[in-house]
Design a protein around this motif. Structure first.
Motif, mmCIF file in Angstrom:
data_model
loop_
_atom_site.group_PDB
_atom_site.id
_atom_site.type_symbol
_atom_site.label_atom_id
_atom_site.label_comp_id
_atom_site.label_asym_id
_atom_site.label_seq_id
_atom_site.Cartn_x
_atom_site.Cartn_y
_atom_site.Cartn_z
ATOM 1 N N LEU A 1 0.825 -1.203 0.000
ATOM 2 C CA LEU A 1 0.000 0.000 0.000
ATOM 3 C C LEU A 1 0.863 1.258 0.000
ATOM 4 N N ASN A 2 1.973 1.235 0.728
ATOM 5 C CA ASN A 2 2.883 2.380 0.687
ATOM 6 C C ASN A 2 3.475 2.563 -0.704
ATOM 7 N N ALA A 3 3.723 1.455 -1.411
ATOM 8 C CA ALA A 3 4.222 1.558 -2.794
ATOM 9 C C ALA A 3 3.172 2.211 -3.685
ATOM 10 N N LEU A 4 1.915 1.845 -3.506
ATOM 11 C CA LEU A 4 0.837 2.451 -4.291
ATOM 12 C C LEU A 4 0.695 3.935 -3.956
ATOM 13 N N ILE A 5 0.773 4.271 -2.682
ATOM 14 C CA ILE A 5 0.667 5.667 -2.259
ATOM 15 C C ILE A 5 1.818 6.482 -2.848
ATOM 16 N N ALA A 6 3.026 5.939 -2.787
ATOM 17 C CA ALA A 6 4.186 6.642 -3.354
ATOM 18 C C ALA A 6 4.022 6.827 -4.859
ATOM 19 N N TRP A 7 3.505 5.801 -5.538
ATOM 20 C CA TRP A 7 3.269 5.916 -6.976
ATOM 21 C C TRP A 7 2.255 7.020 -7.258
ATOM 22 N N ALA A 8 1.189 7.065 -6.479
ATOM 23 C CA ALA A 8 0.154 8.085 -6.672
ATOM 24 C C ALA A 8 0.718 9.484 -6.475
ATOM 25 N N VAL A 9 1.513 9.655 -5.443
ATOM 26 C CA VAL A 9 2.112 10.972 -5.177
ATOM 27 C C VAL A 9 3.046 11.358 -6.322
ATOM 28 N N GLU A 10 3.869 10.427 -6.763
ATOM 29 C CA GLU A 10 4.843 10.704 -7.823
ATOM 30 C C GLU A 10 4.170 11.033 -9.159
ATOM 31 N N HIS A 11 3.069 10.384 -9.468
ATOM 32 C CA HIS A 11 2.437 10.535 -10.775
ATOM 33 C C HIS A 11 1.179 11.398 -10.770
ATOM 34 N N HIS A 12 0.865 11.986 -9.640
ATOM 35 C CA HIS A 12 -0.358 12.783 -9.526
ATOM 36 C C HIS A 12 -0.407 13.914 -10.550
ATOM 37 N N GLY A 13 0.677 14.631 -10.712
ATOM 38 C CA GLY A 13 0.720 15.728 -11.676
ATOM 39 C C GLY A 13 0.478 15.253 -13.097
ATOM 40 N N ALA A 14 1.098 14.142 -13.475
ATOM 41 C CA ALA A 14 0.923 13.605 -14.831
ATOM 42 C C ALA A 14 -0.517 13.152 -15.057
ATOM 43 N N ILE A 15 -1.110 12.569 -14.061
ATOM 44 C CA ILE A 15 -2.499 12.115 -14.190
ATOM 45 C C ILE A 15 -3.443 13.307 -14.297
ATOM 46 N N ARG A 16 -3.212 14.325 -13.493
ATOM 47 C CA ARG A 16 -4.054 15.528 -13.581
ATOM 48 C C ARG A 16 -3.911 16.194 -14.950
ATOM 49 N N ALA A 17 -2.684 16.233 -15.467
ATOM 50 C CA ALA A 17 -2.465 16.815 -16.794
ATOM 51 C C ALA A 17 -3.171 15.993 -17.867
ATOM 52 N N ALA A 18 -3.112 14.674 -17.765
ATOM 53 C CA ALA A 18 -3.789 13.816 -18.740
ATOM 54 C C ALA A 18 -5.299 14.022 -18.677
ATOM 55 N N ARG A 19 -5.842 14.135 -17.477
ATOM 56 C CA ARG A 19 -7.278 14.401 -17.333
ATOM 57 C C ARG A 19 -7.658 15.729 -17.987
ATOM 58 N N SER A 20 -6.825 16.720 -17.755
ATOM 59 C CA SER A 20 -7.095 18.039 -18.322
ATOM 60 C C SER A 20 -7.085 17.989 -19.848
ATOM 61 N N ARG A 21 -6.076 17.324 -20.425
ATOM 62 C CA ARG A 21 -6.007 17.183 -21.884
ATOM 63 C C ARG A 21 -7.231 16.441 -22.415
ATOM 64 N N TYR A 22 -7.615 15.391 -21.751
ATOM 65 C CA TYR A 22 -8.780 14.616 -22.167
ATOM 66 C C TYR A 22 -10.041 15.469 -22.110
ATOM 67 N N ASP A 23 -10.246 16.169 -20.992
ATOM 68 C CA ASP A 23 -11.428 17.010 -20.834
ATOM 69 C C ASP A 23 -11.490 18.112 -21.889
ATOM 70 N N GLU A 24 -10.335 18.720 -22.202
ATOM 71 C CA GLU A 24 -10.286 19.748 -23.235
ATOM 72 C C GLU A 24 -10.626 19.161 -24.601
ATOM 73 N N ALA A 25 -10.121 17.974 -24.895
ATOM 74 C CA ALA A 25 -10.410 17.335 -26.180
ATOM 75 C C ALA A 25 -11.882 16.962 -26.264
ATOM 76 N N GLU A 26 -12.466 16.514 -25.190
ATOM 77 C CA GLU A 26 -13.892 16.159 -25.176
ATOM 78 C C GLU A 26 -14.762 17.391 -25.341
ATOM 79 N N ALA A 27 -14.364 18.488 -24.708
ATOM 80 C CA ALA A 27 -15.122 19.730 -24.812
ATOM 81 C C ALA A 27 -15.060 20.288 -26.229
ATOM 82 N N ALA A 28 -13.925 20.079 -26.902
ATOM 83 C CA ALA A 28 -13.761 20.600 -28.262
ATOM 84 C C ALA A 28 -14.487 19.725 -29.301
ATOM 85 N N ALA A 29 -14.765 18.500 -28.943
ATOM 86 C CA ALA A 29 -15.405 17.576 -29.907
ATOM 87 C C ALA A 29 -16.880 17.836 -30.093
#
Length: 125
Positions: A97-125
């Motif tokens: 569980l600590n490994a999963l938590i560390a992964w989430a903390v490390e990749h949180h920014g990338a995941i938020r950026a991917a969500r933002s890109r996806y949401d922008e692409a969906e809004a433009a479609a």
């Protein structure tokens, strides 16, 4: 380790569904991570996760206790006080569980950026 993959994920006996269903909910990982530090009383858990309702915290603690991951100890005070701690089974979750938590903390920014890109692409479609 049994090869459970041959059963398929739709099986009622699927260990992934049965176990991860509880561990992957919104609150269990947070509660367990707090108990990795040491035993906590209900109020301390509630203060540490201020956006959880009293009802949801109670239910999450009951579910974790039912799964054998935490222990509940009642002290004979007036009023009675209750303390929650990890069981040996719960302690065995600390490393993964600590490994999963560390992964989430490390990749949180990338995941938020991917969500933002996806949401922008969906809004433009």
């Amino acid at each position: 380790m049994d090869d459970w993959r041959g059963q398929g994920f739709s099986s009622a006996d699927c260990p992934v569904r049965d176990v991860v269903d509880h561990l992957g909910d919104k609150w269990s990982t947070l509660i367990l991570s707090l108990l990795f530090i040491g035993p906590k009383r209900f109020g301390a858990l509630r203060r540490a996760v201020p956006d959880i309702s009293q009802r949801m915290l109670t239910q999450t603690l009951r579910d974790l206790q039912r799964d054998g991951l935490i222990l509940r100890e009642v002290f004979p005070t007036k009023p009675p006080s209750v303390e929650y701690s990890l069981s040996p089974l719960g302690m065995s979750l600390q490393t993964p569980l600590n490994a999963l938590i560390a992964w989430a903390v490390e990749h949180h920014g990338a995941i938020r950026a991917a969500r933002s890109r996806y949401d922008e692409a969906e809004a433009a479609a």
